[in-house]
Write a protein that holds these residues in place. Structure first.
Motif, PDB file in Angstrom:
ATOM      1  N   ALA A  28       0.837  -1.202   0.000  1.00 48.73           N
ATOM      2  CA  ALA A  28       0.000   0.000   0.000  1.00 48.73           C
ATOM      3  C   ALA A  28       0.878   1.261   0.000  1.00 48.73           C
ATOM      4  CB  ALA A  28      -0.955   0.013   1.187  1.00 48.73           C
ATOM      5  N   GLU A 106      -5.896   0.395   3.302  1.00 51.04           N
ATOM      6  CA  GLU A 106      -4.802  -0.264   2.573  1.00 51.04           C
ATOM      7  C   GLU A 106      -5.331  -1.146   1.445  1.00 51.04           C
ATOM      8  OE1 GLU A 106      -2.910  -1.940   5.936  1.00 51.04           O
ATOM      9  OE2 GLU A 106      -1.564  -0.226   6.206  1.00 51.04           O
ATOM     10  N   GLN A 109      -6.278   1.134  -1.352  1.00 44.48           N
ATOM     11  CA  GLN A 109      -5.101   1.678  -2.009  1.00 44.48           C
ATOM     12  C   GLN A 109      -4.543   0.642  -2.992  1.00 44.48           C
ATOM     13  OE1 GLN A 109      -4.011   4.591  -2.125  1.00 44.48           O
ATOM     14  NE2 GLN A 109      -2.011   4.270  -3.071  1.00 44.48           N
ATOM     15  N   THR A 172      -8.483   7.925   0.766  1.00 45.36           N
ATOM     16  CA  THR A 172      -7.700   6.714   0.998  1.00 45.36           C
ATOM     17  C   THR A 172      -6.208   7.039   0.985  1.00 45.36           C
ATOM     18  OG1 THR A 172      -9.427   5.396  -0.024  1.00 45.36           O
ATOM     19  CG2 THR A 172      -7.258   4.374   0.150  1.00 45.36           C
ATOM     20  N   ARG A 173      -5.799   7.864   0.020  1.00 48.58           N
ATOM     21  CA  ARG A 173      -4.385   8.254  -0.043  1.00 48.58           C
ATOM     22  C   ARG A 173      -3.969   9.027   1.208  1.00 48.58           C
ATOM     23  NH1 ARG A 173      -1.706   7.464  -4.544  1.00 48.58           N
ATOM     24  NH2 ARG A 173      -0.184   9.042  -4.029  1.00 48.58           N
ATOM     25  N   ILE A 176      -3.417   6.686   4.035  1.00 47.09           N
ATOM     26  CA  ILE A 176      -2.190   5.890   3.910  1.00 47.09           C
ATOM     27  C   ILE A 176      -0.947   6.751   4.103  1.00 47.09           C
ATOM     28  CG2 ILE A 176      -0.784   4.490   2.334  1.00 47.09           C
ATOM     29  CD1 ILE A 176      -3.214   2.985   2.955  1.00 47.09           C
TER      30      ILE A 176
END
Lengths: 201, 201
Positions: A28, A106, A109, A172-173, A176
Motif C-alpha cells: 500500500a 490499505e 489503495q 484513501t491516499r 495511507i
C-alpha cells in the motif's frame, strides 16, 4: 498424529496471515516497487520463510487483491432490494462505501494501484475493474431512481459518480500517506456530492 | 554578435522548455522512478543534451515544482477582498481551484507527490506545504464567515476542507492515469461538499 497435523496447519495459517498483513502495509505504501525483502522485514521473518508461503511477490500481490475484493463486499447489491426510498438506499450505499474505506484504506489503495498500474496482469485488473463497475452501476441505478423521486441532485449521474469515487480515492491516499492527524470526514459531507443543495432545489 | 547571442539564448530557452514539458509528463506518470533517460526519450533529445540544461533529475524535479507553484496562483488570496457574500467568495475560490486542476493536472500530481514522498528534500516539501496551508487557511476563513451568514454547511470546516481537497486529488489522478474517457465533473457538484443540502437546511 492427526492432532499434530492440525496444529501445524494452524501454525502455517497464522504465519501466512502474518506475512500477508505485512505485505498489505508494504505494498500500500510502496506500490509495485516493494520487494520480498521489504515484506519479510515488515513481518519480522526471514526471506526464506516468506518464499515458503509465496513463490514471488506477484503471488503475494495476487493474494492481497483477492483479500481486498472479499473485504469490499459484493453483497452491496442487496441494497437495491431494501425498503425505503431510492434516496435512502443511495445514502445507505454511500455510508457502507465510506465505512469500508475508513476501515480498510490499505485494501483500497491496493485496488487503486491495480487500476492505475498498466503492468499488473490483465486478468487481475479485469477482476478489480468488474467489481468497480458493479458498484458504479448500482450507484447509477439508485441515482437515476432518486432523481425521479426528486431526492437526488439533477446533475449528470456519471459526473457525480466520478466526483464521489475521486473523493474516496483521495481520502484513501490521505489515510495511507498521512499526515498523522487525519480524520475521515463524516459521511454526510460526502453524501452531499449526490444530493440537491439548499440553493438549487 | 549581439543578435547571434540573443538567437542562441532564445534557442536555449526553447530547448529547456521542451525538456521541462517532457519531464512534467514523465514525472507525473512515473513519480520519482522516472529517469533522465525517460525524460530525454520523451523530449526526443539525447541524454547528453538534457544534462547540459539540468545537472540531474533532482534539478529537473525542482524546476518543475517551481513551475507548478507559479501555475497554482498565490493571488487567490485576493478573493478575500472581493465584493459579494462570503458564500459567493467561497464559490469563486472553489471554481478557481477546480479550473486550475482541470487545466494543469500534471502540475498538481507533482505537488501531491512532493507531499506524500518522504524522500523529497525538506526545503521543497516545506514550500509546497506552505502554499497548501495558505489555500486551506483562506478556505477555512471563508467557510467560517459563510457559516455565520448561513450560506455554508455547518459541519466541521476542517472535515469539509479535507473532503474537498481529497476530491481534487482523486480527480487529478483520474486525469493523469485514465481511463481515456474522463470528464472533470462540473464545479457545482464539488461545491456541494461545502454547501447546505436541501434536506439539512
Amino acid at each position: 498424529m492427526q492432532h499434530i497435523d492440525a496444529t501445524n496447519q494452524h501454525q502455517r495459517e497464522i504465519q501466512r496471515a502474518k506475512i500477508l498483513d505485512a505485505a498489505r502495509k508494504v505494498f500500500a505504501h510502496k506500490g509495485k516497487a516493494a520487494t520480498m525483502a521489504d515484506v519479510a522485514a515488515e513481518a519480522a521473518v526471514s526471506q526464506g520463510l516468506a518464499y515458503r508461503y509465496f513463490a514471488n511477490k506477484e503471488a503475494i500481490f495476487r493474494a492481497l487483491i483477492e483479500q481486498a475484493l472479499q473485504a469490499n463486499p459484493a453483497t452491496l447489491s442487496d441494497i437495491q432490494e431494501m425498503p425505503g426510498t431510492p434516496g435512502e438506499r443511495l445514502a445507505l450505499l454511500v455510508s457502507k462505501l465510506v465505512e469500508n474505506r475508513r476501515e480498510h484504506p490499505e485494501f483500497h489503495q491496493l485496488l487503486s494501484q491495480v487500476l492505475s498500474d498498466k503492468a499488473t496482469s490483465g486478468e487481475l485488473r479485469e477482476l478489480v475493474r468488474e467489481r468497480m463497475q458493479l458498484l458504479q452501476d448500482l450507484m447509477r441505478h439508485l441515482i437515476i431512481e432518486g432523481q425521479a423521486s426528486g431526492e437526488v441532485a439533477t446533475d449528470d449521474p456519471d459526473q457525480m459518480i466520478t466526483a464521489f469515487f475521486a473523493c474516496l480515492v483521495g481520502l484513501t491516499r490521505r489515510a495511507i500517506y498521512g499526515p498523522e492527524q487525519f480524520h475521515f470526514p463524516e459521511t454526510a459531507i460526502l453524501l452531499r456530492i449526490l444530493m440537491p443543495s439548499a440553493h438549487q432545489s
